[in-house]
Design an enzyme around this catalytic site. Structure first.
Site, PDB file in Angstrom:
ATOM      1  N   LEU A  20       0.492 -44.070  78.848  1.00 25.41           N
ATOM      2  CA  LEU A  20      -0.962 -43.953  78.995  1.00 25.41           C
ATOM      3  C   LEU A  20      -1.449 -42.531  78.736  1.00 25.41           C
ATOM      4  O   LEU A  20      -2.486 -42.331  78.104  1.00 25.41           O
ATOM      5  CB  LEU A  20      -1.366 -44.403  80.404  1.00 25.41           C
ATOM      6  CG  LEU A  20      -1.379 -45.920  80.604  1.00 25.41           C
ATOM      7  CD1 LEU A  20      -1.251 -46.270  82.084  1.00 25.41           C
ATOM      8  CD2 LEU A  20      -2.648 -46.523  80.020  1.00 25.41           C
ATOM      9  N   ASN A  92      -2.308 -37.578  85.229  1.00 22.98           N
ATOM     10  CA  ASN A  92      -1.700 -38.856  84.869  1.00 22.98           C
ATOM     11  C   ASN A  92      -0.189 -38.915  85.133  1.00 22.98           C
ATOM     12  O   ASN A  92       0.367 -40.014  85.244  1.00 22.98           O
ATOM     13  CB  ASN A  92      -1.990 -39.099  83.372  1.00 22.98           C
ATOM     14  CG  ASN A  92      -1.111 -40.150  82.763  1.00 22.98           C
ATOM     15  OD1 ASN A  92      -1.391 -41.341  82.863  1.00 22.98           O
ATOM     16  ND2 ASN A  92      -0.017 -39.747  82.124  1.00 22.98           N
ATOM     17  N   TYR A 158       4.675 -45.113  96.354  1.00 20.83           N
ATOM     18  CA  TYR A 158       3.700 -45.155  95.256  1.00 20.83           C
ATOM     19  C   TYR A 158       2.325 -45.612  95.753  1.00 20.83           C
ATOM     20  O   TYR A 158       1.302 -45.026  95.401  1.00 20.83           O
ATOM     21  CB  TYR A 158       4.246 -46.105  94.194  1.00 20.83           C
ATOM     22  CG  TYR A 158       3.442 -46.210  92.923  1.00 20.83           C
ATOM     23  CD1 TYR A 158       3.422 -45.189  91.991  1.00 20.83           C
ATOM     24  CD2 TYR A 158       2.720 -47.368  92.637  1.00 20.83           C
ATOM     25  CE1 TYR A 158       2.711 -45.308  90.815  1.00 20.83           C
ATOM     26  CE2 TYR A 158       2.011 -47.510  91.460  1.00 20.83           C
ATOM     27  CZ  TYR A 158       2.005 -46.467  90.554  1.00 20.83           C
ATOM     28  OH  TYR A 158       1.290 -46.589  89.383  1.00 20.83           O
ATOM     29  N   LYS A 162      -1.035 -43.389  95.576  1.00 22.25           N
ATOM     30  CA  LYS A 162      -2.202 -43.824  94.797  1.00 22.25           C
ATOM     31  C   LYS A 162      -3.423 -44.076  95.683  1.00 22.25           C
ATOM     32  O   LYS A 162      -4.558 -43.818  95.260  1.00 22.25           O
ATOM     33  CB  LYS A 162      -1.849 -45.077  93.989  1.00 22.25           C
ATOM     34  CG  LYS A 162      -0.836 -44.829  92.858  1.00 22.25           C
ATOM     35  CD  LYS A 162      -1.283 -43.738  91.899  1.00 22.25           C
ATOM     36  CE  LYS A 162      -0.559 -43.785  90.558  1.00 22.25           C
ATOM     37  NZ  LYS A 162      -0.910 -42.618  89.719  1.00 22.25           N
TER      38      LYS A 162
HETATM   39  N1  LIG Z   1       1.365 -48.702  83.212  1.00 23.14           N
HETATM   40  C1  LIG Z   1       0.524 -49.237  84.094  1.00 23.14           C
HETATM   41  O1  LIG Z   1       0.163 -50.434  84.040  1.00 23.14           O
HETATM   42  C2  LIG Z   1      -0.025 -48.392  85.208  1.00 23.14           C
HETATM   43  C3  LIG Z   1      -0.763 -49.033  86.217  1.00 23.14           C
HETATM   44  C4  LIG Z   1      -1.333 -48.279  87.214  1.00 23.14           C
HETATM   45  C5  LIG Z   1      -1.168 -46.906  87.206  1.00 23.14           C
HETATM   46  N2  LIG Z   1      -0.430 -46.308  86.229  1.00 23.14           N
HETATM   47  C6  LIG Z   1      -0.292 -44.851  86.289  1.00 23.14           C
HETATM   48  O2  LIG Z   1      -0.580 -44.290  85.022  1.00 23.14           O
HETATM   49  C7  LIG Z   1       0.190 -43.083  84.866  1.00 23.14           C
HETATM   50  C8  LIG Z   1       0.987 -43.160  83.581  1.00 23.14           C
HETATM   51  O3  LIG Z   1       1.847 -44.265  83.637  1.00 23.14           O
HETATM   52  P1  LIG Z   1       2.640 -44.847  82.381  1.00 23.14           P
HETATM   53  O4  LIG Z   1       2.717 -46.318  82.599  1.00 23.14           O
HETATM   54  O5  LIG Z   1       2.080 -44.302  81.140  1.00 23.14           O
HETATM   55  O6  LIG Z   1       4.097 -44.239  82.685  1.00 23.14           O
HETATM   56  P2  LIG Z   1       5.227 -43.715  81.679  1.00 23.14           P
HETATM   57  O7  LIG Z   1       6.463 -43.704  82.513  1.00 23.14           O
HETATM   58  O8  LIG Z   1       5.192 -44.483  80.410  1.00 23.14           O
HETATM   59  O9  LIG Z   1       4.761 -42.202  81.377  1.00 23.14           O
HETATM   60  C9  LIG Z   1       4.705 -41.233  82.386  1.00 23.14           C
HETATM   61  C10 LIG Z   1       4.957 -39.874  81.766  1.00 23.14           C
HETATM   62  O10 LIG Z   1       4.895 -38.879  82.794  1.00 23.14           O
HETATM   63  C11 LIG Z   1       5.954 -37.978  82.616  1.00 23.14           C
HETATM   64  N3  LIG Z   1       6.270 -37.343  83.905  1.00 23.14           N
HETATM   65  C12 LIG Z   1       6.954 -37.863  84.950  1.00 23.14           C
HETATM   66  N4  LIG Z   1       7.012 -36.959  85.953  1.00 23.14           N
HETATM   67  C13 LIG Z   1       6.346 -35.866  85.523  1.00 23.14           C
HETATM   68  C14 LIG Z   1       6.049 -34.593  86.115  1.00 23.14           C
HETATM   69  N5  LIG Z   1       6.455 -34.269  87.363  1.00 23.14           N
HETATM   70  N6  LIG Z   1       5.346 -33.695  85.387  1.00 23.14           N
HETATM   71  C15 LIG Z   1       4.940 -33.978  84.135  1.00 23.14           C
HETATM   72  N7  LIG Z   1       5.188 -35.161  83.533  1.00 23.14           N
HETATM   73  C16 LIG Z   1       5.878 -36.087  84.219  1.00 23.14           C
HETATM   74  C17 LIG Z   1       7.100 -38.822  82.081  1.00 23.14           C
HETATM   75  O11 LIG Z   1       8.090 -38.023  81.437  1.00 23.14           O
HETATM   76  C18 LIG Z   1       6.351 -39.755  81.135  1.00 23.14           C
HETATM   77  O12 LIG Z   1       6.258 -39.232  79.821  1.00 23.14           O
HETATM   78  C19 LIG Z   1       1.027 -42.949  86.137  1.00 23.14           C
HETATM   79  O13 LIG Z   1       0.359 -42.135  87.057  1.00 23.14           O
HETATM   80  C20 LIG Z   1       1.093 -44.367  86.639  1.00 23.14           C
HETATM   81  O14 LIG Z   1       1.356 -44.431  88.016  1.00 23.14           O
HETATM   82  C21 LIG Z   1       0.155 -47.025  85.238  1.00 23.14           C
END
Ligand SMILES: NC(=O)c1ccc[n+]([C@@H]2O[C@H](COP(=O)([O-])OP(=O)(O)OC[C@H]3O[C@@H](n4cnc5c(N)ncnc54)[C@H](O)[C@@H]3O)[C@@H](O)[C@H]2O)c1
Length: 305
Positions: A20, A92, A158, A162
């Protein structure tokens, strides 16, 4: 129809090497913002910068794990050094360490709280200091989750992080309103590395990788699609068109955009002089007890076979 233009603005998007965050960084750059891409993974951060630049945008990478004050300051300073300012922050970056309560270790808890909750706090604080100095307003976009809004089995750490992030968005929207800094929590749902292990969605994500689009019941009913589907919300919230939107939790995913309610009292009863355990037991079932709330994220509604 207003045209969203972020030319001249500078953004930091944490965890934007993939998923994202990468989609948010692309969407901001496509509307003219310069972006500091951040990730812990140098290879994906560099690849993200390359793809944004190749698409005609402006981006630099700052590889550091968010969570500490030092990391937050590095990100804000990088935006100021490279682009002379900071207007937009998207917190994010995220990880999962899912386990039921009785199996969750201190490390599982601390790792998730540090990245999500403390990472959001430290980055937002550093950004707020800079934006208040600039005196031209700004946009903080925090990232919540359905798990934080509703609770979710196996996600103590988590869900807590959140829910805390949504609470911080409400609080900071009050504190930063006078500085014309908007603060909202977005609640995205999309197919990423984080969600492709959810068994109910796995076959559809596999099919998507083979070029088959998600069916309507997922895109509309579940509000579940690709990261790009969620990305439009970010430049919109950063734009002039959204200056009046603050303190909200906004759902986005697939074909759906949605507004979440905030917690509020929904039923009340009164006892002159206060309650006793016995009067509570007596009155409960016919008063507030008649309005008990459900918990958890509703299970996906699959179409009849
Ligand atoms: N995918 C979904 O449906 C969903 C739903 C609700 C919330 N979210 C939230 O959206 C955000 C992104 O999720 P995603 O699905 O793209 O996850 P993802 O795992 O695909 O990407 C997350 C990215 O964050 C990086 N990361 C992890 N820890 C880090 C840190 N300490 N500092 C810097 N970078 C770091 C990872 O290397 C990765 O590239 C998160 O906060 C997640 O909780 C996602």
């Amino acid at each position: 129809m207003p045209s969203i233009d972020l030319t001249g603005k500078a953004a930091v998007v944490t965890g934007s090497g993939r998923g994202l965050g990468l989609a948010y960084a692309h969407a901001l750059a496509a509307r003219g913002a310069s972006v500091v891409v951040n990730d812990v993974d140098e290879a994906v951060a560099d690849a993200a910068v390359k793809s944004i630049t190749e698409a005609g945008g402006t981006a630099v990478a700052e590889v550091v794990p968010v969570g500490t004050t030092e990391a937050a300051e590095r990100l804000v300073n990088r935006a100021v050094e490279e682009f002379g300012r900071l207007d937009i922050l998207v917190t994010n970056a995220g990880i999962l360490r899912d386990k039921v309560l009785w199996k969750m270790t201190d490390d599982d808890f601390d790792a998730v709280i540090t990245t999500h909750l403390k990472g959001t706090f430290t980055c937002a604080r550093a950004a707020a200091v800079r934006m208040r100095e600039q005196g031209e307003g700004g946009t903080l976009i925090l990232v919540g989750s359905p798990a934080g809004q509703r609770g979710n089995f196996g996600q103590t750490n988590y869900a807590a992080a959140k829910a805390g992030i949504a609470a911080m968005a409400r609080t900071w929207s009050m504190e930063l309103g006078r500085a014309n800094i908007t603060v909202n929590a977005i609640v995205p749902v999309a197919a990423t590395a984080m969600t492709e292990t959810i068994p109910a969605f796995a076959p559809y994500i596999e099919a998507l990788k083979n070029g088959q689009p998600f069916p309507d019941f997922l895109r509309k009913g579940e509000g579940f699609g690709t990261p790009e589907d969620c990305a439009a919300l970010v430049p919109f919230l950063a734009s002039e068109a959204a200056r009046g939107i603050t303190g909200q939790a906004i759902g986005i995913g697939g074909d759906k955009v949605a507004l979440w309610s905030h917690p509020q009292e929904i039923a009340a009863a009164y006892a002159d002089g206060g309650w006793t355990p016995d009067t509570l037991a007596d009155v409960w079932p016919t008063s507030v007890g008649a309005a008990l709330q459900s918990v958890g994220i509703p299970a996906p509604k699959f179409p009849e076979a």
